[in-house]
Design an enzyme around this catalytic site. Sequence first.
Site, PDB file in Angstrom:
ATOM      1  N   TYR A  59      63.183 -14.155 -41.077  1.00  0.00           N
ATOM      2  CA  TYR A  59      63.248 -15.406 -40.307  1.00  0.00           C
ATOM      3  C   TYR A  59      62.183 -16.398 -40.754  1.00  0.00           C
ATOM      4  O   TYR A  59      62.475 -17.564 -41.060  1.00  0.00           O
ATOM      5  CB  TYR A  59      63.135 -15.100 -38.806  1.00  0.00           C
ATOM      6  CG  TYR A  59      64.381 -14.377 -38.351  1.00  0.00           C
ATOM      7  CD1 TYR A  59      65.506 -15.085 -37.967  1.00  0.00           C
ATOM      8  CD2 TYR A  59      64.454 -12.986 -38.388  1.00  0.00           C
ATOM      9  CE1 TYR A  59      66.673 -14.433 -37.613  1.00  0.00           C
ATOM     10  CE2 TYR A  59      65.615 -12.318 -38.029  1.00  0.00           C
ATOM     11  CZ  TYR A  59      66.715 -13.042 -37.650  1.00  0.00           C
ATOM     12  OH  TYR A  59      67.871 -12.402 -37.322  1.00  0.00           O
TER      13      TYR A  59
ATOM     14  N   ASN B  72      69.900  -6.314 -37.629  1.00  0.00           N
ATOM     15  CA  ASN B  72      69.596  -6.385 -36.194  1.00  0.00           C
ATOM     16  C   ASN B  72      70.840  -6.628 -35.346  1.00  0.00           C
ATOM     17  O   ASN B  72      71.935  -6.820 -35.844  1.00  0.00           O
ATOM     18  CB  ASN B  72      68.470  -7.386 -35.900  1.00  0.00           C
ATOM     19  CG  ASN B  72      68.846  -8.822 -36.169  1.00  0.00           C
ATOM     20  OD1 ASN B  72      69.996  -9.200 -36.063  1.00  0.00           O
ATOM     21  ND2 ASN B  72      67.845  -9.630 -36.506  1.00  0.00           N
TER      22      ASN B  72
ATOM     23  N   GLU C 117      68.126  -4.546 -22.393  1.00  0.00           N
ATOM     24  CA  GLU C 117      69.408  -4.866 -23.005  1.00  0.00           C
ATOM     25  C   GLU C 117      70.328  -3.655 -22.865  1.00  0.00           C
ATOM     26  O   GLU C 117      69.887  -2.513 -23.017  1.00  0.00           O
ATOM     27  CB  GLU C 117      69.113  -5.262 -24.453  1.00  0.00           C
ATOM     28  CG  GLU C 117      69.861  -4.595 -25.499  1.00  0.00           C
ATOM     29  CD  GLU C 117      69.119  -4.611 -26.852  1.00  0.00           C
ATOM     30  OE1 GLU C 117      68.068  -5.274 -27.030  1.00  0.00           O
ATOM     31  OE2 GLU C 117      69.610  -3.919 -27.737  1.00  0.00           O
TER      32      GLU C 117
ATOM     33  N   HIS D  41      60.797  -4.104 -32.928  1.00  0.00           N
ATOM     34  CA  HIS D  41      60.184  -5.428 -32.741  1.00  0.00           C
ATOM     35  C   HIS D  41      58.691  -5.440 -33.074  1.00  0.00           C
ATOM     36  O   HIS D  41      57.870  -5.720 -32.196  1.00  0.00           O
ATOM     37  CB  HIS D  41      60.354  -5.893 -31.284  1.00  0.00           C
ATOM     38  CG  HIS D  41      61.766  -6.001 -30.822  1.00  0.00           C
ATOM     39  ND1 HIS D  41      62.107  -6.124 -29.484  1.00  0.00           N
ATOM     40  CD2 HIS D  41      62.932  -6.028 -31.497  1.00  0.00           C
ATOM     41  CE1 HIS D  41      63.420  -6.209 -29.370  1.00  0.00           C
ATOM     42  NE2 HIS D  41      63.954  -6.140 -30.575  1.00  0.00           N
TER      43      HIS D  41
ATOM     44  N   GLY E 142      56.660 -12.900 -37.716  1.00  0.00           N
ATOM     45  CA  GLY E 142      56.339 -12.196 -36.471  1.00  0.00           C
ATOM     46  C   GLY E 142      54.884 -11.786 -36.348  1.00  0.00           C
ATOM     47  O   GLY E 142      54.452 -11.401 -35.252  1.00  0.00           O
TER      48      GLY E 142
ATOM     49  N   ASN F 156      63.855 -10.001 -26.947  1.00  0.00           N
ATOM     50  CA  ASN F 156      64.051  -9.793 -28.388  1.00  0.00           C
ATOM     51  C   ASN F 156      63.460 -10.993 -29.138  1.00  0.00           C
ATOM     52  O   ASN F 156      63.654 -12.141 -28.746  1.00  0.00           O
ATOM     53  CB  ASN F 156      65.544  -9.669 -28.682  1.00  0.00           C
ATOM     54  CG  ASN F 156      66.239  -8.777 -27.676  1.00  0.00           C
ATOM     55  OD1 ASN F 156      66.274  -9.111 -26.487  1.00  0.00           O
ATOM     56  ND2 ASN F 156      66.746  -7.679 -28.106  1.00  0.00           N
TER      57      ASN F 156
ATOM     58  N   PHE G 259      63.507 -12.586 -32.436  1.00  0.00           N
ATOM     59  CA  PHE G 259      63.694 -13.413 -33.637  1.00  0.00           C
ATOM     60  C   PHE G 259      63.848 -14.900 -33.350  1.00  0.00           C
ATOM     61  O   PHE G 259      63.508 -15.733 -34.188  1.00  0.00           O
ATOM     62  CB  PHE G 259      64.770 -12.858 -34.581  1.00  0.00           C
ATOM     63  CG  PHE G 259      66.217 -13.070 -34.207  1.00  0.00           C
ATOM     64  CD1 PHE G 259      66.772 -14.323 -34.057  1.00  0.00           C
ATOM     65  CD2 PHE G 259      67.057 -11.981 -34.095  1.00  0.00           C
ATOM     66  CE1 PHE G 259      68.113 -14.498 -33.763  1.00  0.00           C
ATOM     67  CE2 PHE G 259      68.411 -12.136 -33.804  1.00  0.00           C
ATOM     68  CZ  PHE G 259      68.932 -13.401 -33.631  1.00  0.00           C
TER      69      PHE G 259
HETATM   70  P1  FAE Z   1      61.495  -9.807 -41.309  1.00  0.00           P
HETATM   71  O1  FAE Z   1      62.787 -10.304 -40.800  1.00  0.00           O
HETATM   72  O2  FAE Z   1      61.195  -8.346 -41.181  1.00  0.00           O
HETATM   73  O3  FAE Z   1      61.393 -10.240 -42.838  1.00  0.00           O
HETATM   74  C1  FAE Z   1      60.358  -9.824 -43.688  1.00  0.00           C
HETATM   75  C2  FAE Z   1      60.930  -9.733 -45.096  1.00  0.00           C
HETATM   76  O4  FAE Z   1      59.853  -9.596 -46.009  1.00  0.00           O
HETATM   77  C3  FAE Z   1      61.824  -8.523 -45.314  1.00  0.00           C
HETATM   78  O5  FAE Z   1      63.014  -8.922 -45.944  1.00  0.00           O
HETATM   79  C4  FAE Z   1      60.995  -7.605 -46.214  1.00  0.00           C
HETATM   80  O6  FAE Z   1      61.777  -6.834 -47.115  1.00  0.00           O
HETATM   81  C5  FAE Z   1      60.151  -8.610 -46.967  1.00  0.00           C
HETATM   82  N1  FAE Z   1      58.865  -8.083 -47.432  1.00  0.00           N
HETATM   83  C6  FAE Z   1      58.009  -7.295 -46.755  1.00  0.00           C
HETATM   84  N2  FAE Z   1      56.907  -7.040 -47.489  1.00  0.00           N
HETATM   85  C7  FAE Z   1      57.086  -7.734 -48.677  1.00  0.00           C
HETATM   86  C8  FAE Z   1      56.298  -7.868 -49.847  1.00  0.00           C
HETATM   87  N3  FAE Z   1      55.096  -7.282 -49.947  1.00  0.00           N
HETATM   88  N4  FAE Z   1      56.791  -8.610 -50.877  1.00  0.00           N
HETATM   89  C9  FAE Z   1      58.012  -9.203 -50.764  1.00  0.00           C
HETATM   90  N5  FAE Z   1      58.799  -9.086 -49.674  1.00  0.00           N
HETATM   91  C10 FAE Z   1      58.328  -8.372 -48.638  1.00  0.00           C
HETATM   92  O7  FAE Z   1      60.267 -10.549 -40.640  1.00  0.00           O
HETATM   93  N6  FAE Z   1      65.403  -9.114 -32.802  1.00  0.00           N
HETATM   94  C11 FAE Z   1      66.073  -9.938 -31.979  1.00  0.00           C
HETATM   95  O8  FAE Z   1      65.570 -11.005 -31.615  1.00  0.00           O
HETATM   96  N7  FAE Z   1      67.336  -9.611 -31.550  1.00  0.00           N
HETATM   97  C12 FAE Z   1      67.937  -8.436 -31.883  1.00  0.00           C
HETATM   98  O9  FAE Z   1      69.077  -8.172 -31.493  1.00  0.00           O
HETATM   99  C13 FAE Z   1      67.217  -7.533 -32.730  1.00  0.00           C
HETATM  100  N8  FAE Z   1      67.745  -6.328 -33.077  1.00  0.00           N
HETATM  101  C14 FAE Z   1      67.085  -5.549 -34.003  1.00  0.00           C
HETATM  102  C15 FAE Z   1      67.690  -4.369 -34.454  1.00  0.00           C
HETATM  103  C16 FAE Z   1      67.095  -3.637 -35.475  1.00  0.00           C
HETATM  104  C17 FAE Z   1      67.733  -2.355 -35.963  1.00  0.00           C
HETATM  105  C18 FAE Z   1      65.878  -4.080 -36.061  1.00  0.00           C
HETATM  106  C19 FAE Z   1      65.220  -3.316 -37.179  1.00  0.00           C
HETATM  107  C20 FAE Z   1      65.276  -5.233 -35.593  1.00  0.00           C
HETATM  108  C21 FAE Z   1      65.866  -5.973 -34.569  1.00  0.00           C
HETATM  109  N9  FAE Z   1      65.297  -7.158 -34.114  1.00  0.00           N
HETATM  110  C22 FAE Z   1      65.959  -7.948 -33.212  1.00  0.00           C
HETATM  111  C23 FAE Z   1      63.985  -7.607 -34.603  1.00  0.00           C
HETATM  112  C24 FAE Z   1      64.086  -8.744 -35.613  1.00  0.00           C
HETATM  113  O10 FAE Z   1      65.017  -8.435 -36.621  1.00  0.00           O
HETATM  114  C25 FAE Z   1      62.692  -8.992 -36.189  1.00  0.00           C
HETATM  115  O11 FAE Z   1      61.843  -9.361 -35.127  1.00  0.00           O
HETATM  116  C26 FAE Z   1      62.686 -10.083 -37.243  1.00  0.00           C
HETATM  117  O12 FAE Z   1      63.514  -9.746 -38.333  1.00  0.00           O
HETATM  118  C27 FAE Z   1      61.265 -10.342 -37.740  1.00  0.00           C
HETATM  119  O13 FAE Z   1      61.286 -11.510 -38.536  1.00  0.00           O
HETATM  120  P2  FAE Z   1      60.144 -11.771 -39.598  1.00  0.00           P
HETATM  121  O14 FAE Z   1      60.411 -13.043 -40.257  1.00  0.00           O
HETATM  122  O15 FAE Z   1      58.829 -11.534 -38.935  1.00  0.00           O
END
Ligand code: FAE
Length: 537
Positions: free
Chosen positions: A51, A150, A392, A477, A505, A515, A517
Amino acid sequence: MTSYLTRRHFVGLGALQAAALLGLTRIGVGSASARDAAADHTPALVIGSGYGGAVAALRLGEAGIPTTVLEMGALWNRQGPDGRVFCPTTAPDHRSMWFRTRTEAPLATFLWLDVVNKDITPYPGVLDRVRFDAMSVYVGRGVGGGSLVNGGMAVTPDRDYFARVLPHADAAAMYDTYFPRARRTLGVNAIDPAWFESTEWYRFSRISRAHAARTGLATTFVPNVYDFDHMRREAEGTAPRSALAGEVIYGNNHGKRTLDRTYLAAALGTGNVTIETLHRARALRPLPGGGYVVTADRIDTTGRTVATREISCRRLFLAAGSLGTTELLLRARDTGTLPDLSEHIGSGWGPNGNVMTGRANHLWDTVGERQSTMPVLGIDDRANPDNPVFAEIAPLPTGLEHWISLYLAITRTPERGTLTYDAATDGVRLHWTPDQSRASTASAKRLFDRVNARNATVYRYDLFGGNRAFADDFTYHPLGGCVLGLATDAYGAVRGAPGVWVTDGALVPGSIGVNPFLTITALAERAMDRALAEQPS
Ligand code: FAE
């Protein structure tokens, strides 16, 4: 054409499709795709394509700033020999998890039997489970980060709680400008209540709602980025099934507006953004005279490092998620490349009070053999001053009637953990003890004890291993580690590293009550407005 999509999105989607077909790890449109790889300089560098990274990429691209996004995961646009991009949840293969020999699903057992997880071959699969001593963290890996795996729930936090948790982010601007912008750009939509009431696919939600109502608890509809028109067509048999085929944690083959279809497609469509996949950023150091150099390992699909690159930039946007961003900053501070970073880096981490639990219903309260994987309803007891919880109502789509009501409770506790750099492993350690999860479990138990008492039902002990009714040792989360207003200024500019911003995050101090995102996206929008205003191209 779906209203949130513009011509720019279609240009970007074309670039993603072409890259997938050709098996490219560099994705871009026009001059952005042709940018000289050997030069390894870019005005703006974004680490991570979840995100925070997707928002940064779009807003930088729109501002005309040539931008490179490094993503350690793969591009998920290419169909395998089975005609699918993502593997089926019931038959997970190498595509399911990040370099594992066996899957590690959250619900490990059913009737105490080890029937859920399967042996797989290691591959940069889409879901990772990062294990620490008393807490595991699920994260998405790939172009689109967490959006790929997610549940799509796009929930706006309570304004009071938001203001309490994030006092440095002015709530008025967030609720008037940034939350609406985030909802619009993510393509958030809501289920048609009439369809919800009539479809067999949400019987499980209606049963839980009835039990909540009998307990005196309110439920609320939860908006989602899954396209509910598509879902209805799935039910009618006129669109390929995804949410109605059990797909979610290992990716949705259809229907979900993941970031590669929204923010990232539009970012690529600006012609200024390049995404480099299978690139793991490892180290940061400043350049004399301003700017930074990022060291990144390029890996292949076996996980082997095939090249190490040094990429310089004027501005650096960290969006590798709570764990990834915090790790990069801790390593930079503690190995001395960025010694002026704040002492607060690594603190304020939390699992957003996540606790899962299941209840066993009476035989006459069937939850249905057919269940959509996209949750649309939550038990909303956030206004309860003694025990605020948002729970949820989660699906458990086994294809069989199992009489289980499953929940992900989001509880509020002041417990926070700390991430520290471990020189021996060159990685991070999470300082979080089982005791720190107890308050969350107690909070979830207080709520569901009421539901069970009122409905004469009991907990299920067979789902999480160890004969437990509550799972409080994993989170979906992860939040915090570079908290807004402490390790950064009030917008996300990192203290002690001019020109470095955090947009993910890591900014949220461990809890947001729902939640996360949508909050992460809205905070990133706010950070990018500021970053672009301060440093015009
Ligand atoms: P994120 O989306 O995790 O993106 C970080 C990216 O950086 C990833 O693609 C990594 O591969 C990449 N990365 C990490 N380290 C490196 C590095 N050293 N070099 C290059 N790339 C790297 O972070 N949230 C909701 O609001 N609603 C939901 O329904 C929900 N359901 C979920 C269900 C599951 C199974 C999971 C796992 C999470 C869920 N979440 C939900 C949480 C939500 O997906 C999460 O809070 C966000 O994706 C976090 O966003 P960020 O941008 O922080």
